[in-house]
Design a protein around this motif. Sequence first.
Motif, mmCIF file in Angstrom:
data_model
loop_
_atom_site.group_PDB
_atom_site.id
_atom_site.type_symbol
_atom_site.label_atom_id
_atom_site.label_comp_id
_atom_site.label_asym_id
_atom_site.label_seq_id
_atom_site.Cartn_x
_atom_site.Cartn_y
_atom_site.Cartn_z
ATOM 1 N N HIS A 24 0.984 -1.216 -0.178
ATOM 2 C CA HIS A 24 -0.139 -0.018 0.039
ATOM 3 C C HIS A 24 0.830 1.078 0.023
ATOM 4 O O HIS A 24 1.792 1.149 0.419
ATOM 5 C CB HIS A 24 -0.871 0.184 1.210
ATOM 6 C CG HIS A 24 -1.932 0.984 1.115
ATOM 7 N ND1 HIS A 24 -1.753 2.161 1.689
ATOM 8 C CD2 HIS A 24 -3.150 1.332 0.514
ATOM 9 C CE1 HIS A 24 -2.931 3.080 1.607
ATOM 10 N NE2 HIS A 24 -3.786 2.242 0.850
ATOM 11 N N TYR A 26 0.914 3.700 1.698
ATOM 12 C CA TYR A 26 1.262 4.084 3.124
ATOM 13 C C TYR A 26 2.565 3.680 3.707
ATOM 14 O O TYR A 26 2.907 3.488 5.021
ATOM 15 C CB TYR A 26 0.212 4.083 4.225
ATOM 16 C CG TYR A 26 -1.104 4.737 3.826
ATOM 17 C CD1 TYR A 26 -1.077 6.084 3.017
ATOM 18 C CD2 TYR A 26 -2.114 4.687 4.416
ATOM 19 C CE1 TYR A 26 -2.123 6.652 2.727
ATOM 20 C CE2 TYR A 26 -3.455 5.486 4.452
ATOM 21 C CZ TYR A 26 -3.224 6.565 3.276
ATOM 22 O OH TYR A 26 -4.573 7.370 3.065
ATOM 23 N N ASP A 40 -3.670 1.621 -4.334
ATOM 24 C CA ASP A 40 -4.550 1.749 -3.351
ATOM 25 C C ASP A 40 -5.433 0.478 -2.825
ATOM 26 O O ASP A 40 -5.257 -0.419 -3.501
ATOM 27 C CB ASP A 40 -5.631 2.820 -3.516
ATOM 28 C CG ASP A 40 -6.652 2.536 -4.760
ATOM 29 O OD1 ASP A 40 -6.612 1.493 -5.117
ATOM 30 O OD2 ASP A 40 -7.508 3.416 -5.195
ATOM 31 N N SER A 41 -6.447 0.639 -1.979
ATOM 32 C CA SER A 41 -6.867 -0.744 -1.496
ATOM 33 C C SER A 41 -7.669 -1.363 -2.630
ATOM 34 O O SER A 41 -7.805 -2.633 -2.632
ATOM 35 C CB SER A 41 -7.709 -0.621 -0.151
ATOM 36 O OG SER A 41 -8.314 0.834 0.059
ATOM 37 N N ASN A 114 -12.248 -1.123 4.897
ATOM 38 C CA ASN A 114 -11.245 -1.100 6.017
ATOM 39 C C ASN A 114 -11.987 -1.632 7.349
ATOM 40 O O ASN A 114 -12.400 -0.942 8.352
ATOM 41 C CB ASN A 114 -10.786 0.450 6.482
ATOM 42 C CG ASN A 114 -10.040 1.018 5.356
ATOM 43 O OD1 ASN A 114 -10.350 0.647 4.464
ATOM 44 N ND2 ASN A 114 -9.104 2.073 6.070
ATOM 45 N N SER A 129 -12.413 3.852 -1.008
ATOM 46 C CA SER A 129 -12.726 5.364 -1.181
ATOM 47 C C SER A 129 -12.732 5.437 -2.632
ATOM 48 O O SER A 129 -13.345 6.580 -3.053
ATOM 49 C CB SER A 129 -11.722 5.926 -0.297
ATOM 50 O OG SER A 129 -10.336 5.512 -0.722
ATOM 51 N N HIS A 175 -6.447 10.420 9.785
ATOM 52 C CA HIS A 175 -7.224 11.345 8.932
ATOM 53 C C HIS A 175 -7.944 12.354 9.867
ATOM 54 O O HIS A 175 -8.053 13.378 9.403
ATOM 55 C CB HIS A 175 -7.816 10.570 8.014
ATOM 56 C CG HIS A 175 -7.085 10.141 6.916
ATOM 57 N ND1 HIS A 175 -6.787 8.941 7.066
ATOM 58 C CD2 HIS A 175 -6.734 10.739 5.698
ATOM 59 C CE1 HIS A 175 -6.033 8.619 5.825
ATOM 60 N NE2 HIS A 175 -5.739 9.617 5.283
ATOM 61 N N HIS A 198 -7.892 13.191 1.471
ATOM 62 C CA HIS A 198 -8.376 11.834 1.442
ATOM 63 C C HIS A 198 -9.846 11.974 2.107
ATOM 64 O O HIS A 198 -10.114 12.460 3.319
ATOM 65 C CB HIS A 198 -7.696 10.553 2.267
ATOM 66 C CG HIS A 198 -8.230 9.423 2.010
ATOM 67 N ND1 HIS A 198 -9.059 8.684 2.721
ATOM 68 C CD2 HIS A 198 -7.327 8.490 1.132
ATOM 69 C CE1 HIS A 198 -9.105 7.469 2.262
ATOM 70 N NE2 HIS A 198 -8.337 7.316 1.471
ATOM 71 N N GLU A 200 -11.219 10.211 4.263
ATOM 72 C CA GLU A 200 -11.359 9.976 5.702
ATOM 73 C C GLU A 200 -11.277 11.025 6.578
ATOM 74 O O GLU A 200 -11.354 10.783 7.878
ATOM 75 C CB GLU A 200 -10.407 8.801 6.083
ATOM 76 C CG GLU A 200 -10.796 7.573 5.486
ATOM 77 C CD GLU A 200 -9.655 6.318 5.708
ATOM 78 O OE1 GLU A 200 -8.690 6.612 6.302
ATOM 79 O OE2 GLU A 200 -9.599 5.380 4.815
ATOM 80 N N SER A 214 -9.343 8.900 -3.319
ATOM 81 C CA SER A 214 -8.377 7.852 -2.710
ATOM 82 C C SER A 214 -6.937 8.153 -2.814
ATOM 83 O O SER A 214 -6.836 8.930 -3.476
ATOM 84 C CB SER A 214 -8.806 6.423 -3.387
ATOM 85 O OG SER A 214 -8.253 6.753 -4.629
ATOM 86 N N THR A 215 -6.166 7.394 -2.318
ATOM 87 C CA THR A 215 -4.767 7.535 -2.303
ATOM 88 C C THR A 215 -4.351 7.477 -3.936
ATOM 89 O O THR A 215 -3.549 8.431 -4.379
ATOM 90 C CB THR A 215 -3.916 6.518 -1.840
ATOM 91 O OG1 THR A 215 -4.461 5.060 -1.742
ATOM 92 C CG2 THR A 215 -3.967 6.598 -0.155
#
Length: 309
Positions: A24, A26, A40-41, A114, A129, A175, A198, A200, A214-215
């Motif tokens: 990911h 992050y 991203d997810s 998540n 997201s 966030h 983002h 969140e 999203s990211t």
Amino acid sequence: MNSPDLFEQIEQLKKAKNAVILAHYYQEPDIQDIADFVGDSLELARAAQKTQADLILFAGVHFMAEGAKILNPSRKVLLPDLRAGCSLANSCPPEAFARLRAQRPDHFVVSYINCSAAIKAQSDVIVTSSNVVKIVEKIPRDRPILFAPDRNLGAWVSQKTGREMLLWQGACIVHETFSERKIAQLQVEHPDAELIAHPECEPTLLAKAQFVGSTSALLKYVIASGKQKFIVATEEGILHQMRKQAPGKILIPAPPNHACACNECPYMKLNTLEKVLAALRDETPEIKLSEELRLKALAPLERMLEWSV
Ligand code: 13P
Ligand code: SF4
């Protein structure tokens, strides 16, 4: 600074074991750089579903690795540190969620990815997201919606789609940490900078952002934008890809409330290159879940993948 030897050993193990590393945005820069795929997810879930590798090393947090196992049960899925959880996922205990669902049997249950497999198993559809708006728009207008676990993402989607939703009151510790006062100060100092965030983040911050996504969407936005300067309100790991893929752009991480590194996700950062190496070498820690739970969680995840093409 990680030694070149560490990178080499990981590369050798990857080849020897036909392993793939999914990371990911992050994750720490070195982990992103050694990964076969960074995303991203949603992109990571798709990559996990498709891979032919025998071993999936998921450099992310628990719900992401668990998602990979749900989608691709014949592969061994490793998470370098099993304590890499998520405050959002933790905010939604399965028993409490089941009680709320029982009180609202008519509600269509939309859960943010998540969350644990036990929450996914109680959901009608999963969202990330990057596909949440598209998916919520597909839900029949006459069905009330229960959205879990992120109240900020839920409020943002509700505003974008005009759909009222009952929101589970969970939040991300990273966030929710950004200081709007310090961001406003930065905007005065850098009037040419765009605030990108983002979903969140809290609604009052999102209302001030020029772009929300999203990211992956934030990354694409920075690459494609004609602007040069951005205040980035999300976990700071994404800045590594922004610097690589949009060199020359000026990126200012949105500051947290206190003089802390609170814009780093403490769960994501539990993974290190040393733990990646150890996990590949020893093939542990492994994600395991019962077939009964996996199948229950699979249906809403597959619906997400179908509805987001
Ligand atoms: P993305 O789906 O944008 O990658 O977000 C994942 C996440 O955990 C954000 O905190
Ligand atoms: Fe969870 Fe927040 Fe970390 Fe994302 S940044 S994994 S939502 S705690």
